[in-house]
Scaffold this motif. Structure first.
Motif, PDB file in Angstrom:
ATOM      1  N   PHE A 317       0.829  -1.207   0.000  1.00 19.76           N
ATOM      2  CA  PHE A 317       0.000   0.000   0.000  1.00 19.76           C
ATOM      3  C   PHE A 317       0.866   1.260   0.000  1.00 19.76           C
ATOM      4  CE2 PHE A 317      -1.922   3.121   3.067  1.00 19.76           C
ATOM      5  CZ  PHE A 317      -2.778   3.715   2.156  1.00 19.76           C
ATOM      6  N   LEU A 318       1.897   1.287   0.827  1.00 21.06           N
ATOM      7  CA  LEU A 318       2.768   2.459   0.902  1.00 21.06           C
ATOM      8  C   LEU A 318       3.535   2.671  -0.395  1.00 21.06           C
ATOM      9  CD1 LEU A 318       4.188   2.040   4.530  1.00 21.06           C
ATOM     10  CD2 LEU A 318       2.351   3.545   3.758  1.00 21.06           C
ATOM     11  N   LYS A 319       3.950   1.590  -1.027  1.00 19.01           N
ATOM     12  CA  LYS A 319       4.697   1.703  -2.284  1.00 19.01           C
ATOM     13  C   LYS A 319       3.786   2.120  -3.442  1.00 19.01           C
ATOM     14  CE  LYS A 319       8.256  -1.713  -1.072  1.00 19.01           C
ATOM     15  NZ  LYS A 319       8.823  -3.040  -1.406  1.00 19.01           N
ATOM     16  N   GLU A 323      -4.559   6.131  -2.132  1.00 21.99           N
ATOM     17  CA  GLU A 323      -5.102   6.909  -1.025  1.00 21.99           C
ATOM     18  C   GLU A 323      -5.647   6.020   0.088  1.00 21.99           C
ATOM     19  OE1 GLU A 323      -5.041  10.186  -0.624  1.00 21.99           O
ATOM     20  OE2 GLU A 323      -3.996  10.493  -2.516  1.00 21.99           O
ATOM     21  N   ILE A 324      -6.283   4.903  -0.279  1.00 26.12           N
ATOM     22  CA  ILE A 324      -6.972   4.062   0.705  1.00 26.12           C
ATOM     23  C   ILE A 324      -6.559   2.604   0.528  1.00 26.12           C
ATOM     24  CG2 ILE A 324      -9.219   3.287   1.569  1.00 26.12           C
ATOM     25  CD1 ILE A 324     -10.440   5.843   0.585  1.00 26.12           C
ATOM     26  N   LEU A 325      -6.345   1.915   1.646  1.00 27.51           N
ATOM     27  CA  LEU A 325      -6.080   0.482   1.645  1.00 27.51           C
ATOM     28  C   LEU A 325      -7.325  -0.238   2.153  1.00 27.51           C
ATOM     29  CD1 LEU A 325      -4.360  -2.092   1.547  1.00 27.51           C
ATOM     30  CD2 LEU A 325      -3.568  -1.533   3.873  1.00 27.51           C
ATOM     31  N   LYS A 326      -7.873  -1.113   1.329  1.00 21.23           N
ATOM     32  CA  LYS A 326      -8.979  -1.970   1.726  1.00 21.23           C
ATOM     33  C   LYS A 326      -8.397  -3.350   2.029  1.00 21.23           C
ATOM     34  CE  LYS A 326     -12.406   0.955   0.677  1.00 21.23           C
ATOM     35  NZ  LYS A 326     -13.412   1.442   1.628  1.00 21.23           N
ATOM     36  N   TYR A 327      -8.640  -3.842   3.256  1.00 21.62           N
ATOM     37  CA  TYR A 327      -7.972  -5.086   3.646  1.00 21.62           C
ATOM     38  C   TYR A 327      -8.789  -5.790   4.716  1.00 21.62           C
ATOM     39  CZ  TYR A 327      -4.210  -8.272   5.012  1.00 21.62           C
ATOM     40  OH  TYR A 327      -3.462  -9.379   5.274  1.00 21.62           O
ATOM     41  N   SER A 344     -10.633  -0.045   6.236  1.00 17.69           N
ATOM     42  CA  SER A 344     -10.359   1.052   5.294  1.00 17.69           C
ATOM     43  C   SER A 344      -9.322   1.935   5.962  1.00 17.69           C
ATOM     44  CB  SER A 344     -11.637   1.856   4.997  1.00 17.69           C
ATOM     45  OG  SER A 344     -12.560   1.074   4.282  1.00 17.69           O
ATOM     46  N   ILE A 345      -8.131   2.023   5.370  1.00 15.35           N
ATOM     47  CA  ILE A 345      -6.994   2.685   6.017  1.00 15.35           C
ATOM     48  C   ILE A 345      -6.498   3.831   5.139  1.00 15.35           C
ATOM     49  CG2 ILE A 345      -4.673   2.364   6.965  1.00 15.35           C
ATOM     50  CD1 ILE A 345      -5.350  -0.616   7.262  1.00 15.35           C
ATOM     51  N   ILE A 346      -6.283   4.987   5.773  1.00 13.43           N
ATOM     52  CA  ILE A 346      -5.791   6.180   5.076  1.00 13.43           C
ATOM     53  C   ILE A 346      -4.506   6.639   5.750  1.00 13.43           C
ATOM     54  CG2 ILE A 346      -6.252   8.593   4.464  1.00 13.43           C
ATOM     55  CD1 ILE A 346      -9.202   7.949   4.453  1.00 13.43           C
ATOM     56  N   ALA A 347      -3.478   6.956   4.956  1.00 15.66           N
ATOM     57  CA  ALA A 347      -2.222   7.486   5.501  1.00 15.66           C
ATOM     58  C   ALA A 347      -2.380   8.989   5.750  1.00 15.66           C
ATOM     59  CB  ALA A 347      -1.069   7.230   4.534  1.00 15.66           C
ATOM     60  N   GLU A 348      -2.015   9.431   6.950  1.00 17.05           N
ATOM     61  CA  GLU A 348      -2.048  10.853   7.294  1.00 17.05           C
ATOM     62  C   GLU A 348      -0.683  11.465   7.013  1.00 17.05           C
ATOM     63  OE1 GLU A 348      -3.227  10.640  11.404  1.00 17.05           O
ATOM     64  OE2 GLU A 348      -5.340  10.915  10.880  1.00 17.05           O
ATOM     65  N   LYS A 349      -0.674  12.625   6.325  1.00 16.27           N
ATOM     66  CA  LYS A 349       0.581  13.248   5.916  1.00 16.27           C
ATOM     67  C   LYS A 349       0.616  14.703   6.364  1.00 16.27           C
ATOM     68  CE  LYS A 349       0.832  10.289   1.800  1.00 16.27           C
ATOM     69  NZ  LYS A 349       0.940  10.257   0.326  1.00 16.27           N
ATOM     70  N   ASP A 350       1.853  15.213   6.580  1.00 19.36           N
ATOM     71  CA  ASP A 350       2.003  16.621   6.936  1.00 19.36           C
ATOM     72  C   ASP A 350       2.105  17.467   5.671  1.00 19.36           C
ATOM     73  OD1 ASP A 350       4.550  16.225   5.952  1.00 19.36           O
ATOM     74  OD2 ASP A 350       5.532  16.230   7.909  1.00 19.36           O
ATOM     75  N   GLU A 351       2.421  18.767   5.854  1.00 21.78           N
ATOM     76  CA  GLU A 351       2.469  19.661   4.699  1.00 21.78           C
ATOM     77  C   GLU A 351       3.574  19.305   3.720  1.00 21.78           C
ATOM     78  OE1 GLU A 351       4.760  21.367   8.169  1.00 21.78           O
ATOM     79  OE2 GLU A 351       2.764  20.529   7.822  1.00 21.78           O
ATOM     80  N   ASN A 352       4.565  18.510   4.173  1.00 24.86           N
ATOM     81  CA  ASN A 352       5.656  18.071   3.286  1.00 24.86           C
ATOM     82  C   ASN A 352       5.389  16.689   2.703  1.00 24.86           C
ATOM     83  OD1 ASN A 352       7.239  20.422   3.782  1.00 24.86           O
ATOM     84  ND2 ASN A 352       7.843  19.567   5.758  1.00 24.86           N
ATOM     85  N   HIS A 353       4.154  16.205   2.856  1.00 26.27           N
ATOM     86  CA  HIS A 353       3.741  14.899   2.337  1.00 26.27           C
ATOM     87  C   HIS A 353       4.496  13.746   2.987  1.00 26.27           C
ATOM     88  CE1 HIS A 353       1.387  16.982  -0.702  1.00 26.27           C
ATOM     89  NE2 HIS A 353       2.456  17.706  -1.003  1.00 26.27           N
TER      90      HIS A 353
END
Length: 467
Positions: A317-319, A323-327, A344-353
């Protein structure tokens, strides 16, 4: 309570600001009378300061453009460098020659030079500068300004000469060496620039001393003006603060209703995989309260057989950049109970992604999984019963028009299961012509609930043509 605080604070602030506004009105007439006297001198100082800021910005833009050209070889950046350096150099060149031009140029010609050198200078501003320099040319600070402008101009010329060398350099060592030389000249440039600014400030202070009584009036006007602006801003900010507080409370209430009202498990974990937030469903799934889960590793609750597949799915998912991982996986609570979860998993990112954590919603699908397993088991048992009883069966999916049959059904009419097509046409083609209508009428009666079952005897053609 908040409204009471707001009403009290708002009334106090408004009374104080109204008083300051009245003070403005009292001194306004006086200010009008003296403003004409101080206008020309202050305009000159303001104009010089404005030109100073303009050429400072131009110098910085020139530096940025040069570095951009070195990195990308962008011709537009190269053009921008020379354009901005030309603006900077023209500023310093004019001021380094002020006294010389005063002696040998006519006033109108001097004004014209200022107008053409600085695009933001209108005719009146240029005239004011010329008139003030005529009066103050003897002042030592004017001579110092000329000296600093001349030194800055010479340093700028060196930078302009070094620029083509660094632009054409082909290796990092040569580029670094030339850039260090450019930085040394820029430091000299900045030093003279700062000295120029400081002496402009000193000149402004000395002029202010000559018109001290004007300065007092200006100060009063400034206080009044700031008070008026403060009043308007404070009133607006207070109104916005109240609205924002109300909106925030509504948003928080909606958030609590959403997060705590759902039966789904909602969690947030940090980049180390530790819980930082859980809703009430944690008690049912993990057997612990949300507070007891904070700081624990989320992986501690994953079923041992699902840990490695879950890690692999996460890494994929990270690679992928999705936006969303369904697992789906299984969790084991502190009480030993297993729960099948759909995530349903979403990665949270800061302003620098950069990923700072993960927000996940998990639905307990244990009952659905158990039902699916029971259905599979039931179908397997049904198949075993049919195979053991030597009965042929068929199953027609009306929506897809696919007909499934078992091996015994095919054998009964002399075929193998591979020879039987999964459609209705072959089935009806094998019906005896005299029985076909009655067979279909029986099916139609059952579909329209006129009979409890499709129960009929009919003849079918075998592979060798018999019925």
């Amino acid at each position: 309570m908040f409204n009471n605080i707001y009403n009290t604070t708002s009334k106090s602030i408004q009374q104080r600001l109204y008083l300051q506004t009245i003070i403005i009105a009292i001194f306004l007439f006086t200010m009008i009378c003296i403003s004409i006297w101080t206008e020309n001198t202050l305009t000159m100082i303001t104009a010089i300061a404005r030109f100073e800021r303009t050429h400072t910005v131009s110098r910085l833009e020139a530096k940025v453009s040069l570095l951009e050209y070195i990195d990308n070889r962008n011709d537009q950046a190269k053009e921008s460098f020379y354009t901005n350096m030309a603006i900077t150099q023209s500023y310093n060149k004019v001021f380094s020659n002020l006294l010389v031009m005063r002696k040998f140029k006519f006033e109108n010609e001097f004004v014209k030079i200022l107008e053409t050198t600085f695009k933001e200078a209108d005719h009146n501003t240029a005239v004011i500068i010329v008139n003030r320099i005529k009066v103050l040319y003897w002042h030592p600070i004017i001579k110092e300004l000329v000296d600093y402008a001349d030194k800055a101009h010479r340093a700028g010329e060196k930078i302009v000469k070094l620029a083509p060398l660094v632009m054409s350099a082909n290796n990092e060592v040569q580029i670094s060496s030339i850039l260090r030389e450019i930085e040394r000249n820029e430091a000299e440039f900045v030093s003279n620039e700062h000295s120029f600014s400081k002496r402009c400030s000193d000149l402004s202070n000395e002029i202010a001393n000559f018109v001290s009584y004007f300065s007092i009036t200006i100060l009063i006007f400034s206080v009044g003006f700031v008070s008026l602006i403060t009043f308007l801003i404070a009133k607006s900010l207070l109104q916005q603060a109240v609205k924002h507080a109300c909106d925030l409370e509504v948003s928080r209430r909606q958030y609590r209703n959403l997060v705590e009202g759902t039966p789904d498990l909602i969690i947030r974990i940090d980049v180390d995989g530790r819980f930082v937030f859980l809703n009430h469903a944690a008690k049912e799934i993990y057997g612990l309260s949300p507070e007891e889960c904070i700081g624990r590793l989320s992986s501690d609750f994953i079923h041992p057989e699902d840990k490695e597949p879950t890690i692999d799915a996460f890494q994929a998912f990270l690679k992928s950049g999705k936006e969303i991982l369904k697992y789906e996986n299984r969790l084991v609570g502190i009480d030993g109970r297993e729960h099948h979860m759909a995530w349903s998993i979403i990665a949270e990112k800061d302003e620098n992604h950069i990923i700072t954590g993960f927000a996940s919603t998990g639905r307990d699908i244990t009952e659905r999984k158990q039902a699916e397993e029971a259905l599979i088991e039931s179908e397997e048992r049904f198949k075993m019963v049919l195979d053991g009883s030597q009965l042929g069966y068929w199953d027609w999916d009306i929506e897809t028009n696919v007909v499934h049959r078992n091996e015994r059904w095919a054998e009964m009419i002399g075929y193998t299961l591979k020879e039987i097509e999964l459609n209705v046409k072959q089935w009806t083609d094998l019906h005896h012509p005299e029985d076909r209508d009655a067979t279909w009428q029986s099916i139609q009666d059952h579909l329209e609930n006129r009979t409890s079952a499709h129960n009929i005897e009919y003849r079918m053609r075998t592979k060798n043509g018999d019925y």
